[in-house]
Design an enzyme around this catalytic site. Structure first.
Site, mmCIF file in Angstrom:
data_model
loop_
_atom_site.group_PDB
_atom_site.id
_atom_site.type_symbol
_atom_site.label_atom_id
_atom_site.label_comp_id
_atom_site.label_asym_id
_atom_site.label_seq_id
_atom_site.Cartn_x
_atom_site.Cartn_y
_atom_site.Cartn_z
ATOM 1 N NE ARG A 1 -7.447 -4.482 2.211
ATOM 2 C CZ ARG A 1 -6.259 -4.231 1.715
ATOM 3 N NH1 ARG A 1 -5.199 -4.269 2.481
ATOM 4 N NH2 ARG A 1 -6.093 -3.981 0.430
ATOM 5 C CE LYS B 1 1.680 -0.200 -0.017
ATOM 6 N NZ LYS B 1 2.577 0.211 1.074
ATOM 7 C CB THR B 2 6.287 -3.084 2.379
ATOM 8 O OG1 THR B 2 5.016 -2.443 2.551
ATOM 9 C CG2 THR B 2 7.202 -2.666 3.512
ATOM 10 C CD GLN C 1 -4.870 -0.980 -1.798
ATOM 11 O OE1 GLN C 1 -5.007 -1.156 -0.592
ATOM 12 N NE2 GLN C 1 -3.873 -1.523 -2.475
ATOM 13 C CG ASP D 1 4.723 2.955 1.510
ATOM 14 O OD1 ASP D 1 4.234 2.494 0.462
ATOM 15 O OD2 ASP D 1 4.660 2.364 2.603
ATOM 16 C CD GLU D 2 0.000 2.824 1.522
ATOM 17 O OE1 GLU D 2 -0.712 3.038 0.517
ATOM 18 O OE2 GLU D 2 -0.022 1.764 2.155
#
Length: 681
Positions: free
Chosen positions: A600, A36-37, A254, A223-224
């Site tokens: 993770r 995504k980044t 998330q 973002d997020e």
């Protein structure tokens, strides 16, 4: 092929579609490890490269300073121009500071306002509680700050609060909130919650200012997005122009910060608020093996409130997720330690190994075990650099030099080093200031003029005020880091530490040297003080080959080769307190937390639970977490363990385990003789 074309050509189809769809409202549902980044950064560079907007016409909001810095570095590698020709890129709070510095006067503040940290807030609230004759035990700063923060997250100033519970405690807390807001304004300061709230008030009450930014920002990127709260979402909506060029990136699976005020409905209802919204799903995972992804995807599919997606990977099937059961929490720590020593250390660096717990107290048994066997470890948390006493003392000197209305900084300066100024003198100064509507520094100056201090106190305070005024003159001609060195020497602070030659004071001196080095990375005193106020724990650097111990909440955004997930037991995970307070809503968030924990892991994941666990000195029987039952058998290896051989479980003919315990919890009317696991007998 130019640089931006290369960047785009390296994307998969879904990523490319999300980057090239620049117009109108876009929602990018980006699964864990789906890049995504990379997509967000490439999209930003593409907009600039296509000359759809100048860099300073783009607003890009992140959730940590570290993420903002990383994005800025990536963007600047591909965008030509001066350092000023960069997007408005930062956290909600840091960008809000920029707005408020420009328009503070419109809200009745001065542009050199101070940003209060948690200790400042506590001190101010304690003073208010005392002046209002409230019971300090009933009205702790933590309790009052919690409610103030909740109100501010919902966009409520004191006049906007309508109490549902009309009890005396809530009425008193609201009264403290009213006085608190008056005091912070008198101090020419904002707390963290104010930064976003007052920007919203600024845009709502001053349409001309709002229009300036509506016209300037042609594109808004977030973002997020799943972590936004009510006031952050409102802040964003006020800045979006009529073309609705807003792109939000995140993962509803998330969303794990509701306790901080995050509202998942912002994400789930985005396409309803923006009718012409295009939704892009990034489902290809570049981080984990297929077995890890299948485990996580099957688990999260049990949630009903989600956009819905299924992660996949082109990587190998990988190791099965290991599922282990232990007799006790202590044996769980020993067992995991043995696996690390006998297997994991031979294949991976300890830096790439993490133990993720639901509650921070779970780390104790692992710490004791690692100390016993000599395994290096680090716990994410502890005292952060800018929260150490000597650092806060030094920063307080800089804050009062920066602006004289910062009473809380001056109060700390008066006591560091100790100058023989007690509580009675401070009360005298504060009482005088309250009666004459003066800040602490001006109150001291006026009382000195009137000669109302005792001779020794008069000499001490006069000397201090003179030094502060001198340092302000020095600040105009000196570098800010040279200024601090001078202040530490002239104030007697350095001598205080040097005169007590022990390890603790040596460490404090080293910390101050590190502070002086850190200050050199900032252009001015103002920018450095903003950095200190906005610094977050997630930005801290780790050194050395050590196992990482942290909560699952702290692990979001990180990745490791190997992840251990201990303590998967009912009451601990999902956490009973959360279930009791929020029922099914909490259960879904706990499941999202499990999803975050599993994803993770890049190569190996270990889940475990104990049959009994020590709690407040007593042994408590435990039942495996319901989440274990939601994991598919084909991606999990359920290991044979000693407790099975010791006949601690009763087996059915099909080798499944039956528990005689009865268990109540929201979502399950009864937990009775439920077949949870099939272990090898």
């Amino acid at each position: 092929m130019n640089t931006i074309d290369k960047l785009i050509s390296n994307l998969n189809k879904e990523q490319k579609d999300a980057v090239l769809s620049t117009e109108g409202p876009n929602l990018i549902v980006a699964g864990a490890g789906s890049g995504k980044t990379r997509v967000l950064t490439t999209r930003l560079i593409h907009i600039i490269n296509q000359k759809k907007a100048f860099p300073n016409q783009i607003l890009c909001v992140t959730f940590t300073n570290k993420a903002a810095k990383e994005m800025q570095n990536r963007v600047m590698q591909h965008v030509k121009g001066t350092s000023n020709a960069i997007p408005w890129l930062g956290t909600f709070h840091s960008i809000s500071v920029r707005f408020l510095r420009r328009h503070a006067e419109a809200l009745g503040y001065k542009s050199n306002f101070t940003i209060l940290d948690t200790d400042d807030q506590k001190k101010l609230i304690r003073n208010i509680v005392k002046s209002e004759d409230l019971d300090a035990k009933k009205f702790s700063p933590q309790l009052i700050m919690y409610h103030i923060d909740q109100w501010k997250n919902k966009g409520l100033l004191p006049k906007d609060v309508e109490l549902k519970k009309q009890g005396l405690i809530m009425k008193s807390i609201l009264k403290v909130y009213e006085i608190y807001q008056v005091k912070t304004k008198d101090l020419n300061s904002f707390d963290f919650g104010d930064l976003i709230l007052f920007c919203v008030k600024l845009f709502e009450e001053h349409k001309d200012i709002k229009e300036i930014y509506n016209n300037n920002f042609k594109y808004v990127l977030v973002d997020e997005f799943q972590d936004t709260n009510f006031i952050q979402n409102k802040w964003l909506n006020l800045l979006v122009n009529k073309n609705e060029n807003i792109c939000c990136v995140g993962d509803d699976d998330q969303s794990i910060y509701s306790w901080r005020g995050a509202e998942i409905k912002n994400f789930l209802t985005f396409d309803k608020i923006y009718k012409n919204c295009k939704v892009f799903k990034l489902e290809q995972n570049y981080r984990s093996t297929k077995n890890i992804l299948e485990t996580a995807s099957n688990l999260i599919s049990n949630n009903s409130n989600r956009v819905g997606k299924k992660l996949w990977s082109s990587s190998n099937q990988g190791e099965l997720v290991k599922l282990n059961c232990y007799k006790t929490g202590k044996e769980e720590a020993q067992g995991i330690s043995d696996i690390i020593e006998q297997i994991i250390k031979k294949k991976y660096s300890l830096n790439e190994v993490s133990i993720l717990v639901r509650a921070i107290y779970q780390t104790r048994e692992f710490e004791e075990r690692f100390l016993q066997v000599g395994i290096g470890y680090r716990v994410l948390g502890g005292i952060k650099f800018y929260e150490r006493a000597e650092i806060k003392d030094a920063v307080s000197y800089l804050r009062i030099i920066n602006q004289k209305f910062d009473d809380l900084a001056l109060e700390r300066v008066i006591g560091s080093p100790k100058r023989g100024i007690g509580e009675a003198t401070l009360n005298q100064i504060y009482t005088f200031g309250k009666a004459n509507k003066l800040c602490l520094e001006d109150s001291i100056t006026k009382i000195l003029e009137k000669g109302h201090f005792k001779p020794k106190i008069k000499t001490t305070l006069k000397q201090l005020i003179n030094m502060i005024q001198k340092w302000r003159r020095d600040a105009a001609i000196m570098k800010h880091y040279d200024l601090l060195k001078l202040v530490l020497d002239e104030s007697g602070y350095s001598s205080m530490l040097k005169n007590k030659k022990d390890l603790e004071n040596e460490n404090r001196l080293e910390n101050l040297k590190e502070l002086l080095r850190a200050m050199q990375d900032y252009e001015s005193l103002q920018s450095f003080l903003e950095h200190v106020a906005l610094a977050t724990s997630i930005d801290q650097e780790w050194e050395g080959a050590k196992i990482n111990l942290m909560t699952m909440h702290a692990a979001k955004g990180l990745e490791f080769d190997v992840v251990f997930l201990p303590g998967w037991e009912e009451g601990l995970f999902p956490h009973q307190k959360s279930l009791d307070e929020k029922g099914d809503f909490a259960l879904e968030e706990e499941r999202r937390l499990a999803y975050v924990g599993i994803t993770r892991a890049k190569k190996e994941a270990y889940i475990s639970f104990a049959m009994k666990r020590a709690f407040h000195g007593d042994w408590m029987d435990a039942l495996p977490s319901r989440f274990i039952n939601e994991i598919p058998d084909e991606s999990v290896e359920k290991n044979e363990i000693d407790i099975v051989k010791n006949d601690d479980f009763d087996f059915n003919q099909d080798n499944s385990i039956e528990f005689d315990n009865e268990y109540r919890s929201p979502g399950w009317d009864r937990f009775k003789k439920k077949k949870l696991l099939k272990w090898k007998k």
